[in-house]
Design a protein around this motif. Structure first.
Motif, PDB file in Angstrom:
ATOM      1  N   GLU A 100      -7.674  -7.956 -13.573  1.00 38.14           N
ATOM      2  CA  GLU A 100      -8.836  -8.752 -13.297  1.00 38.14           C
ATOM      3  C   GLU A 100      -9.527  -8.510 -12.012  1.00 38.14           C
ATOM      4  O   GLU A 100     -10.507  -8.326 -11.798  1.00 38.14           O
ATOM      5  CB  GLU A 100      -8.887 -10.039 -13.897  1.00 38.14           C
ATOM      6  CG  GLU A 100     -10.453 -10.627 -14.162  1.00 38.14           C
ATOM      7  CD  GLU A 100     -10.522 -11.728 -14.991  1.00 38.14           C
ATOM      8  OE1 GLU A 100     -11.632 -12.444 -14.783  1.00 38.14           O
ATOM      9  OE2 GLU A 100      -9.443 -12.157 -15.687  1.00 38.14           O
ATOM     10  N   ILE A 101      -8.414  -8.968 -11.186  1.00 37.44           N
ATOM     11  CA  ILE A 101      -9.010  -8.872  -9.652  1.00 37.44           C
ATOM     12  C   ILE A 101      -9.381  -7.488  -9.317  1.00 37.44           C
ATOM     13  O   ILE A 101     -10.383  -7.242  -8.571  1.00 37.44           O
ATOM     14  CB  ILE A 101      -7.723  -9.619  -8.725  1.00 37.44           C
ATOM     15  CG1 ILE A 101      -7.323 -10.977  -9.163  1.00 37.44           C
ATOM     16  CG2 ILE A 101      -8.205  -9.481  -7.368  1.00 37.44           C
ATOM     17  CD1 ILE A 101      -6.155 -11.193  -8.670  1.00 37.44           C
ATOM     18  N   ILE A 109      -6.770 -16.679 -12.458  1.00 38.47           N
ATOM     19  CA  ILE A 109      -6.086 -15.707 -11.715  1.00 38.47           C
ATOM     20  C   ILE A 109      -7.211 -14.614 -11.204  1.00 38.47           C
ATOM     21  O   ILE A 109      -7.222 -14.364  -9.850  1.00 38.47           O
ATOM     22  CB  ILE A 109      -5.147 -14.865 -12.418  1.00 38.47           C
ATOM     23  CG1 ILE A 109      -3.926 -15.746 -12.936  1.00 38.47           C
ATOM     24  CG2 ILE A 109      -4.597 -13.837 -11.680  1.00 38.47           C
ATOM     25  CD1 ILE A 109      -2.880 -15.235 -13.661  1.00 38.47           C
ATOM     26  N   GLY A 110      -8.177 -14.206 -12.020  1.00 36.73           N
ATOM     27  CA  GLY A 110      -8.988 -13.326 -11.507  1.00 36.73           C
ATOM     28  C   GLY A 110     -10.098 -14.207 -10.639  1.00 36.73           C
ATOM     29  O   GLY A 110     -10.305 -13.544  -9.590  1.00 36.73           O
ATOM     30  N   ALA A 111     -10.460 -15.253 -11.123  1.00 33.65           N
ATOM     31  CA  ALA A 111     -11.566 -15.942 -10.019  1.00 33.65           C
ATOM     32  C   ALA A 111     -10.970 -16.336  -8.969  1.00 33.65           C
ATOM     33  O   ALA A 111     -11.596 -16.069  -7.595  1.00 33.65           O
ATOM     34  CB  ALA A 111     -11.969 -17.284 -10.612  1.00 33.65           C
ATOM     35  N   ILE A 112      -9.606 -16.849  -8.688  1.00 35.94           N
ATOM     36  CA  ILE A 112      -9.129 -17.051  -7.310  1.00 35.94           C
ATOM     37  C   ILE A 112      -8.586 -15.908  -6.738  1.00 35.94           C
ATOM     38  O   ILE A 112      -9.327 -15.645  -5.264  1.00 35.94           O
ATOM     39  CB  ILE A 112      -7.684 -17.813  -7.543  1.00 35.94           C
ATOM     40  CG1 ILE A 112      -7.972 -19.406  -8.138  1.00 35.94           C
ATOM     41  CG2 ILE A 112      -6.967 -17.891  -6.259  1.00 35.94           C
ATOM     42  CD1 ILE A 112      -8.743 -20.115  -7.396  1.00 35.94           C
ATOM     43  N   VAL A 154     -10.124 -11.920  -2.147  1.00 38.59           N
ATOM     44  CA  VAL A 154     -10.410 -10.621  -1.923  1.00 38.59           C
ATOM     45  C   VAL A 154     -11.756 -10.660  -1.219  1.00 38.59           C
ATOM     46  O   VAL A 154     -12.085 -10.145  -0.002  1.00 38.59           O
ATOM     47  CB  VAL A 154     -10.272  -9.653  -3.154  1.00 38.59           C
ATOM     48  CG1 VAL A 154     -11.026  -8.233  -2.819  1.00 38.59           C
ATOM     49  CG2 VAL A 154      -8.854  -9.620  -3.554  1.00 38.59           C
ATOM     50  N   GLY A 155     -12.652 -11.299  -1.547  1.00 41.81           N
ATOM     51  CA  GLY A 155     -13.828 -11.647  -1.166  1.00 41.81           C
ATOM     52  C   GLY A 155     -13.979 -11.872   0.498  1.00 41.81           C
ATOM     53  O   GLY A 155     -14.567 -11.598   1.088  1.00 41.81           O
ATOM     54  N   ILE A 156     -13.229 -12.886   0.377  1.00 41.25           N
ATOM     55  CA  ILE A 156     -13.320 -13.519   1.916  1.00 41.25           C
ATOM     56  C   ILE A 156     -12.331 -12.494   2.757  1.00 41.25           C
ATOM     57  O   ILE A 156     -12.872 -12.275   4.011  1.00 41.25           O
ATOM     58  CB  ILE A 156     -12.280 -14.939   1.716  1.00 41.25           C
ATOM     59  CG1 ILE A 156     -13.241 -15.815   0.989  1.00 41.25           C
ATOM     60  CG2 ILE A 156     -11.870 -15.340   3.291  1.00 41.25           C
ATOM     61  CD1 ILE A 156     -12.557 -17.361   0.859  1.00 41.25           C
ATOM     62  N   PHE A 157     -11.145 -12.017   2.628  1.00 40.90           N
ATOM     63  CA  PHE A 157     -10.312 -11.331   3.429  1.00 40.90           C
ATOM     64  C   PHE A 157     -10.987  -9.847   3.652  1.00 40.90           C
ATOM     65  O   PHE A 157     -10.240  -9.261   4.577  1.00 40.90           O
ATOM     66  CB  PHE A 157      -8.779 -11.466   2.926  1.00 40.90           C
ATOM     67  CG  PHE A 157      -8.370 -12.844   3.383  1.00 40.90           C
ATOM     68  CD1 PHE A 157      -8.235 -13.274   4.658  1.00 40.90           C
ATOM     69  CD2 PHE A 157      -8.210 -13.909   2.288  1.00 40.90           C
ATOM     70  CE1 PHE A 157      -7.763 -14.603   4.899  1.00 40.90           C
ATOM     71  CE2 PHE A 157      -7.700 -15.098   2.690  1.00 40.90           C
ATOM     72  CZ  PHE A 157      -7.412 -15.476   4.090  1.00 40.90           C
ATOM     73  N   PHE A 158     -11.227  -9.219   2.514  1.00 43.80           N
ATOM     74  CA  PHE A 158     -11.502  -7.771   2.372  1.00 43.80           C
ATOM     75  C   PHE A 158     -13.099  -7.512   2.471  1.00 43.80           C
ATOM     76  O   PHE A 158     -13.457  -6.372   2.866  1.00 43.80           O
ATOM     77  CB  PHE A 158     -10.721  -7.175   1.506  1.00 43.80           C
ATOM     78  CG  PHE A 158      -9.326  -7.300   1.680  1.00 43.80           C
ATOM     79  CD1 PHE A 158      -8.503  -6.320   2.646  1.00 43.80           C
ATOM     80  CD2 PHE A 158      -8.823  -8.210   0.679  1.00 43.80           C
ATOM     81  CE1 PHE A 158      -7.318  -6.773   2.647  1.00 43.80           C
ATOM     82  CE2 PHE A 158      -7.123  -8.346   0.812  1.00 43.80           C
ATOM     83  CZ  PHE A 158      -6.515  -7.656   1.885  1.00 43.80           C
ATOM     84  N   LEU A 175      -9.664 -26.628  -6.599  1.00 43.08           N
ATOM     85  CA  LEU A 175      -9.716 -26.944  -7.964  1.00 43.08           C
ATOM     86  C   LEU A 175      -9.523 -26.223  -9.054  1.00 43.08           C
ATOM     87  O   LEU A 175      -8.862 -26.620  -9.998  1.00 43.08           O
ATOM     88  CB  LEU A 175     -11.103 -27.657  -8.098  1.00 43.08           C
ATOM     89  CG  LEU A 175     -11.293 -28.756  -7.336  1.00 43.08           C
ATOM     90  CD1 LEU A 175     -12.899 -29.410  -7.303  1.00 43.08           C
ATOM     91  CD2 LEU A 175     -10.514 -30.404  -7.665  1.00 43.08           C
ATOM     92  N   ILE A 176      -9.755 -24.987  -8.868  1.00 44.72           N
ATOM     93  CA  ILE A 176      -9.304 -23.932  -9.984  1.00 44.72           C
ATOM     94  C   ILE A 176      -7.948 -23.627  -9.892  1.00 44.72           C
ATOM     95  O   ILE A 176      -7.481 -23.750 -10.983  1.00 44.72           O
ATOM     96  CB  ILE A 176     -10.088 -22.675  -9.743  1.00 44.72           C
ATOM     97  CG1 ILE A 176     -11.869 -22.966 -10.052  1.00 44.72           C
ATOM     98  CG2 ILE A 176      -9.859 -21.663 -10.654  1.00 44.72           C
ATOM     99  CD1 ILE A 176     -12.491 -21.740  -9.580  1.00 44.72           C
TER     100      ILE A 176
END
Length: 106
Positions: free
Chosen positions: A13-14, A65-68, A73-77, A92-93
């Motif tokens: 999903e990620i 798992i997909g959301a986290i 990925v969004g932050i680091f890449f 919280l998630i």
């Protein structure tokens, strides 16, 4: 084995969420193909996990798992922001995922 399927489904999903972002609205064929293949793989593995795991547990963990993962990925890449509120929301998630897993049989 169901938990392994579920983990792999979440990881795919990620992959598909990231590839979808990189596909630029499905205008880039390579990233678009990765999106489609990874999403199909993710659904198949989720279905296999659901053979023995409760629906609520499997679906919650899969989306979590997909959301986290997409958040990380969004932050680091992808250079997305890591504001305090976004980080707290992710925590919280993650707490919900841990609680759901710890209270589930299977």
């Amino acid at each position: 084995m169901a938990w392994v399927y579920l983990l792999l489904a979440g990881l795919l999903e990620i992959v598909w969420a990231t590839a979808m972002k990189l596909s630029d609205g499905f205008s880039r064929p390579g990233a678009s193909a990765v999106t489609l293949v990874a999403s199909m793989g993710s659904f198949v593995l989720l279905a296999l996990a659901m053979r023995s795991l409760p629906l609520g547990t499997a679906y919650t963990l899969w989306t979590g798992i997909g959301a986290i993962g997409a958040f990380v990925v969004g932050i680091f890449f992808l250079g997305e922001s890591a504001t305090a509120i976004r980080v707290v929301a992710a925590i919280l998630i993650l707490a919900g995922i841990v609680l759901m897993k710890s209270t589930s049989a299977g």
